[in-house]
Design a protein around this motif. Structure first.
Motif, PDB file in Angstrom:
ATOM      1  N   UNK A  88      -6.032  -0.810  -1.153  1.00  0.00           N
ATOM      2  CA  UNK A  88      -7.173  -0.446  -2.003  1.00  0.00           C
ATOM      3  C   UNK A  88      -8.244   0.258  -1.181  1.00  0.00           C
ATOM      4  N   UNK A  89      -8.474  -0.245   0.011  1.00  0.00           N
ATOM      5  CA  UNK A  89      -9.459   0.348   0.917  1.00  0.00           C
ATOM      6  C   UNK A  89      -9.043   1.782   1.291  1.00  0.00           C
ATOM      7  N   UNK A  90      -7.785   1.963   1.627  1.00  0.00           N
ATOM      8  CA  UNK A  90      -7.274   3.298   1.977  1.00  0.00           C
ATOM      9  C   UNK A  90      -7.378   4.252   0.789  1.00  0.00           C
ATOM     10  N   UNK A  91      -7.061   3.765  -0.389  1.00  0.00           N
ATOM     11  CA  UNK A  91      -7.137   4.612  -1.578  1.00  0.00           C
ATOM     12  C   UNK A  91      -8.574   5.047  -1.854  1.00  0.00           C
ATOM     13  N   UNK A  92      -9.516   4.135  -1.668  1.00  0.00           N
ATOM     14  CA  UNK A  92     -10.918   4.456  -1.928  1.00  0.00           C
ATOM     15  C   UNK A  92     -11.429   5.555  -0.991  1.00  0.00           C
ATOM     16  N   UNK A  93     -10.972   5.533   0.250  1.00  0.00           N
ATOM     17  CA  UNK A  93     -11.409   6.540   1.213  1.00  0.00           C
ATOM     18  C   UNK A  93     -10.895   7.938   0.892  1.00  0.00           C
ATOM     19  N   UNK A  94      -9.779   8.014   0.219  1.00  0.00           N
ATOM     20  CA  UNK A  94      -9.142   9.317   0.014  1.00  0.00           C
ATOM     21  C   UNK A  94      -9.140   9.776  -1.442  1.00  0.00           C
ATOM     22  N   UNK A  95      -9.874   9.066  -2.306  1.00  0.00           N
ATOM     23  CA  UNK A  95      -9.938   9.470  -3.702  1.00  0.00           C
ATOM     24  C   UNK A  95      -8.652   9.212  -4.465  1.00  0.00           C
ATOM     25  N   UNK A  96      -7.843   8.300  -3.981  1.00  0.00           N
ATOM     26  CA  UNK A  96      -6.589   7.962  -4.670  1.00  0.00           C
ATOM     27  C   UNK A  96      -6.877   7.002  -5.825  1.00  0.00           C
ATOM     28  N   UNK A  97      -5.854   6.725  -6.600  1.00  0.00           N
ATOM     29  CA  UNK A  97      -5.982   5.856  -7.764  1.00  0.00           C
ATOM     30  C   UNK A  97      -5.114   4.613  -7.606  1.00  0.00           C
ATOM     31  N   UNK A  98      -5.218   3.724  -8.581  1.00  0.00           N
ATOM     32  CA  UNK A  98      -4.381   2.528  -8.583  1.00  0.00           C
ATOM     33  C   UNK A  98      -2.901   2.909  -8.651  1.00  0.00           C
ATOM     34  N   UNK A  99      -2.578   4.006  -9.305  1.00  0.00           N
ATOM     35  CA  UNK A  99      -1.186   4.468  -9.345  1.00  0.00           C
ATOM     36  C   UNK A  99      -0.656   4.715  -7.940  1.00  0.00           C
ATOM     37  N   UNK A 100      -1.477   5.292  -7.081  1.00  0.00           N
ATOM     38  CA  UNK A 100      -1.063   5.519  -5.694  1.00  0.00           C
ATOM     39  C   UNK A 100      -0.854   4.193  -4.969  1.00  0.00           C
ATOM     40  N   UNK A 101      -1.781   3.258  -5.168  1.00  0.00           N
ATOM     41  CA  UNK A 101      -1.665   1.948  -4.526  1.00  0.00           C
ATOM     42  C   UNK A 101      -0.388   1.255  -4.974  1.00  0.00           C
ATOM     43  N   UNK A 102      -0.114   1.271  -6.268  1.00  0.00           N
ATOM     44  CA  UNK A 102       1.090   0.623  -6.775  1.00  0.00           C
ATOM     45  C   UNK A 102       2.356   1.311  -6.266  1.00  0.00           C
ATOM     46  N   UNK A 103       2.283   2.609  -6.083  1.00  0.00           N
ATOM     47  CA  UNK A 103       3.428   3.330  -5.503  1.00  0.00           C
ATOM     48  C   UNK A 103       3.644   2.884  -4.062  1.00  0.00           C
ATOM     49  N   UNK A 104       2.549   2.651  -3.337  1.00  0.00           N
ATOM     50  CA  UNK A 104       2.663   2.225  -1.944  1.00  0.00           C
ATOM     51  C   UNK A 104       3.277   0.838  -1.825  1.00  0.00           C
ATOM     52  N   UNK A 105       3.007  -0.050  -2.783  1.00  0.00           N
ATOM     53  CA  UNK A 105       3.549  -1.413  -2.700  1.00  0.00           C
ATOM     54  C   UNK A 105       4.864  -1.572  -3.452  1.00  0.00           C
ATOM     55  N   UNK A 106       5.345  -0.499  -4.059  1.00  0.00           N
ATOM     56  CA  UNK A 106       6.587  -0.580  -4.829  1.00  0.00           C
ATOM     57  C   UNK A 106       7.764  -0.976  -3.945  1.00  0.00           C
ATOM     58  N   UNK A 107       8.642  -1.814  -4.497  1.00  0.00           N
ATOM     59  CA  UNK A 107       9.840  -2.190  -3.731  1.00  0.00           C
ATOM     60  C   UNK A 107      10.675  -0.961  -3.373  1.00  0.00           C
TER      61      UNK A 107
END
Length: 103
Positions: free
Chosen positions: A64-83
């Protein structure tokens, strides 16, 4: 999560404010608790919809912290944690970001 039949879906940006690492940590814990509660309410007694404790305590706040710094969204975060998805993108963002918290 479709838990209310009367109200339309609520829209919020969970990444907003996560430039502050304390906000990211609190939000990640709340999100994890919410997924566990939603799983129980929906009748899923297993842990399929729940975040792994390590993800909720360490990985998810960092993402979440990384996404906030780069203007990413929750979709990006969920993609990063996807199995099945090994990504170094969030850690690269945190290592290269001049104001990133030391997760």
């Amino acid at each position: 999560m479709g838990l209310t039949a009367v109200l339309p879906g609520l829209v919020c940006d969970p990444v907003a404010g996560c430039v502050d690492p304390l906000v990211a940590e609190r939000l990640a814990k709340a999100f994890a608790a919410g997924t566990a509660k939603a799983s129980i309410i929906a009748g899923h007694g297993d842990s399929a919809a729940r975040l792994n404790p390590a993800e909720a305590d360490w990985v998810f706040p960092a993402y979440l912290h990384a996404a906030a710094f780069t203007g990413r969204t929750l979709d990006d975060v969920l993609r990063w944690v996807a199995p099945r998805l090994a990504t170094t993108e969030p850690s690269e963002i945190l290592h290269e970001g001049p104001h990133a918290a030391p997760f």
